[in-house]
Design a protein around this motif. Sequence first.
Motif: not given
Length: 188
Positions: A62-71
Amino acid sequence: MDSNSLYNHLERLSELLRTDLRKSGIKHGLQPVQLEVLHYLSVCNRYSDTPLAVSDYLGQTKGTVSQTIKVLEQKGLLLRRTDAGDKRVSHLGLTAKGSKLLDRLVPPPMLTNACDNLSKKARTQINHALNQLVMALLQSNGMKSFGVCHTCRYNGRSEDGGYYCNLVQQPLTVDDVQRICREHEAAA
C-alpha cells in the motif's frame, strides 16, 4: 517443456520488456511501476480503480502504491476523486495528459516491433498460451484473476437487455463489461 525452461523464457521476456519500458519512462521522468499503475487504471472498470485494487493487481505494498499515486498526481497524469457513497474510498483515473502519454509508451516499442514481425496466427497462439499460463498461475496460487467483466460469473443481463453485475447489484455499461475487474470470477 519443463517449468525451468519456461521460467527462463518468461524471465528473459520480462526483463527485455521492463528495460524497454524503463528507457521510455525515463524520458518522461517515470519509473516502470508508475507506468504500470497508469496502464492498470486504463484497463480497469469503475469498481477496480481504487488504490487497494492497484496494490492487489500489481502485488505492491500500500505504501509503494500510495507514493506512486502521489507522484502521478503531482505530474498531472492521474486524478483522485472521493467515492460518492463512501467518503473513505477514493477512485483514480487518468487525465487526458496521462492517457496520451500512456498511449505512446505502452506497449513498449520493442514488443510492438516484435509483434509486427509475427504472423497473425502466431500472435493469436502466443496470446492464447500466455492467457492460459496466467490463469493457471492465478488459480493454482489462489489469486484474483482481474479478468474482463463480460467473462465473469456475476455478469448478467438486466430486464431491459443491458448488462448487470449480480455481485454488486448494479447496472453495467458497455464500457464496464470490456474492462478488467478485481471481483472477477471465471464463469463456469
